[in-house]
Design an enzyme around this catalytic site. Structure first.
Site, PDB file in Angstrom:
ATOM      1  N   GLY A  93       8.508  10.676   2.008  1.00 52.19           N
ATOM      2  CA  GLY A  93       9.928  10.521   1.689  1.00 52.19           C
ATOM      3  C   GLY A  93      10.104  10.396   0.189  1.00 52.19           C
ATOM      4  O   GLY A  93       9.124  10.278  -0.550  1.00 52.19           O
TER       5      GLY A  93
ATOM      6  N   LYS B 255      10.069   4.503   2.664  1.00 51.86           N
ATOM      7  CA  LYS B 255       8.853   4.945   3.369  1.00 51.86           C
ATOM      8  C   LYS B 255       7.768   3.879   3.421  1.00 51.86           C
ATOM      9  O   LYS B 255       7.088   3.735   4.434  1.00 51.86           O
ATOM     10  CB  LYS B 255       8.315   6.236   2.751  1.00 51.86           C
ATOM     11  CG  LYS B 255       7.956   6.113   1.287  1.00 51.86           C
ATOM     12  CD  LYS B 255       7.728   7.470   0.639  1.00 51.86           C
ATOM     13  CE  LYS B 255       7.368   7.288  -0.830  1.00 51.86           C
ATOM     14  NZ  LYS B 255       8.348   6.515  -1.630  1.00 51.86           N
TER      15      LYS B 255
ATOM     16  N   HIS C  30       3.391  -8.806  -5.967  1.00 48.20           N
ATOM     17  CA  HIS C  30       3.499  -8.036  -4.712  1.00 48.20           C
ATOM     18  C   HIS C  30       2.388  -8.419  -3.743  1.00 48.20           C
ATOM     19  O   HIS C  30       2.623  -8.561  -2.548  1.00 48.20           O
ATOM     20  CB  HIS C  30       3.400  -6.530  -4.995  1.00 48.20           C
ATOM     21  CG  HIS C  30       4.701  -5.932  -5.434  1.00 48.20           C
ATOM     22  ND1 HIS C  30       4.772  -4.909  -6.356  1.00 48.20           N
ATOM     23  CD2 HIS C  30       5.992  -6.216  -5.102  1.00 48.20           C
ATOM     24  CE1 HIS C  30       6.038  -4.594  -6.553  1.00 48.20           C
ATOM     25  NE2 HIS C  30       6.795  -5.375  -5.825  1.00 48.20           N
TER      26      HIS C  30
ATOM     27  N   ARG D 169       2.439 -10.047   0.172  1.00 48.66           N
ATOM     28  CA  ARG D 169       1.859  -9.357   1.333  1.00 48.66           C
ATOM     29  C   ARG D 169       0.817 -10.185   2.063  1.00 48.66           C
ATOM     30  O   ARG D 169       0.410  -9.847   3.168  1.00 48.66           O
ATOM     31  CB  ARG D 169       1.145  -8.070   0.864  1.00 48.66           C
ATOM     32  CG  ARG D 169       2.020  -6.898   0.585  1.00 48.66           C
ATOM     33  CD  ARG D 169       1.159  -5.640   0.501  1.00 48.66           C
ATOM     34  NE  ARG D 169       0.044  -5.797  -0.414  1.00 48.66           N
ATOM     35  CZ  ARG D 169       0.063  -5.432  -1.693  1.00 48.66           C
ATOM     36  NH1 ARG D 169       1.131  -4.911  -2.225  1.00 48.66           N
ATOM     37  NH2 ARG D 169      -1.013  -5.579  -2.445  1.00 48.66           N
TER      38      ARG D 169
ATOM     39  N   GLU E 250      -8.333  -2.815  -3.453  1.00 44.03           N
ATOM     40  CA  GLU E 250      -7.868  -1.895  -4.488  1.00 44.03           C
ATOM     41  C   GLU E 250      -8.887  -0.797  -4.730  1.00 44.03           C
ATOM     42  O   GLU E 250     -10.081  -1.059  -4.798  1.00 44.03           O
ATOM     43  CB  GLU E 250      -7.622  -2.670  -5.801  1.00 44.03           C
ATOM     44  CG  GLU E 250      -6.371  -3.514  -5.758  1.00 44.03           C
ATOM     45  CD  GLU E 250      -6.450  -4.741  -6.663  1.00 44.03           C
ATOM     46  OE1 GLU E 250      -7.421  -4.845  -7.436  1.00 44.03           O
ATOM     47  OE2 GLU E 250      -5.553  -5.595  -6.580  1.00 44.03           O
TER      48      GLU E 250
END
Lengths: 164, 164, 164
Positions: free
Chosen positions: A7, A13, A49, A53, A61
């Protein structure tokens, strides 16, 4: 099961992909962040962030070697996102063939994997040569990944439509 | 009933939204133009468009305060378009939160409202900072409006597909 | 039967349109290339593409006068692509009305015709005036062609969705 969410920028998305992988995963899924840390400010944002989460995801990562990293994980993996990964691969002067080969080996892994990808091909052809190359490679890889995935979702304004 | 028509530049979204609101409205619907008049030439063009619409719509104008203006109207209102409104709000240095709050109060009105919005997020990320901010805000607001609407239509080449 | 395939850059629209026209055509279909040869390097690339297609298509070339050229062909014709044709028409200073008239006469031909068109309208409005004009004309013609076609397919990541 392999799934692609595609998207535009801020289409929702990522949010939908996150909800999706949590719905199919019986254990805490892995969030594979492909972002390279460029400066301190960026690093702080990413850290924030990551904290947000923590409850729902195990964050790992990897900027380049997706297959190697995913194979180490147990359970479902969300690749967030392929566009940043393409960007990284271009930065390190990897060719389209190398990218396709890497994704081909990722797609052969046994795990459930959900890919997130920016749709960047519906504006005018960019004047900037690097941007044109990015659009070209992104489009070709999106076709390749979609052809190998079991499901593909197109996202607009936070609404997903199953197109495969 | 709240409805969103989203599509690219010259995708036909406005024409379809106009036909749609006329089909659901028993009285002449209101056309809320969000355009700010910048110069004489623009004003003349807008005046010509307004004359063309006279038979089918009552035209009112409001660049910023949508809720206040819509609440004054009787019957269905077509907001044409949210993208221009976001542009205006950015020009007057309103924040994303202010925009979201304004739209939240619009969405709580009793009237039938049809929103038109440009899909601007499927090209490459713009180099221009203001353009990036616009794309970001437009995408986030499109998710918000779509989540609150009863129906969402995606328009390509004059063809609409119901995605909610 | 008239059919339109619309999608972004490298979305896979050409590949799908080629497979489609071969599936509906009992004889070798005609590939109408609208590319103008600009320099030697481009000419060589085009020549290589042409050789690749030889087994499945008869290639003809026409940069401007589609109706005249298509009327000469026997069997189904793939117009590859309308976006390049719009580009050529703009280069020769043809107006939108002239383009629409040309396409209207193409659409009245008896043959099966498949059109390929780039979706260029889902990025931000370009700063460059010529690019803006291109996006505007491309969008308006895509609406016109789609309205006259029997079928319209939207292509994302190599997946086509029938939208008409």
């Amino acid at each position: 099961m392999k799934t692609l969410f595609i998207g535009g920028i801020k289409s929702g998305k990522s949010r939908l992909a996150e909800a999706y992988i949590r719905s199919i995963s019986q254990t805490k899924p892995v969030y594979l962040a492909t972002t390279e840390f460029i400066d301190e400010e960026m690093a702080q944002k990413i850290d924030a962030h990551k904290k947000m989460r923590e409850e729902n995801f195990i964050t790992v990562e990897e900027a380049l070697y997706l297959k190697e990293k995913i194979a180490l994980q147990k359970g479902a993996v969300l690749v967030e996102c392929l566009s940043m990964w393409i960007n990284n691969m271009l930065y390190y002067e990897k060719s389209f063939d190398e990218m396709e080969a890497e994704l081909a080996s990722v797609l052969q892994l046994e795990q459930d994997i959900v890919f997130v990808l920016n749709d960047v091909g519906c504006g005018i052809i960019p004047e900037n040569k690097l941007a044109r190359e990015f659009v070209d490679i992104s489009g070709r890889l999106s076709q390749f990944v979609a052809s190998q995935c079991d499901e593909v979702y197109h996202v607009i304004a936070g609404m997903s439509t199953k197109i495969k």
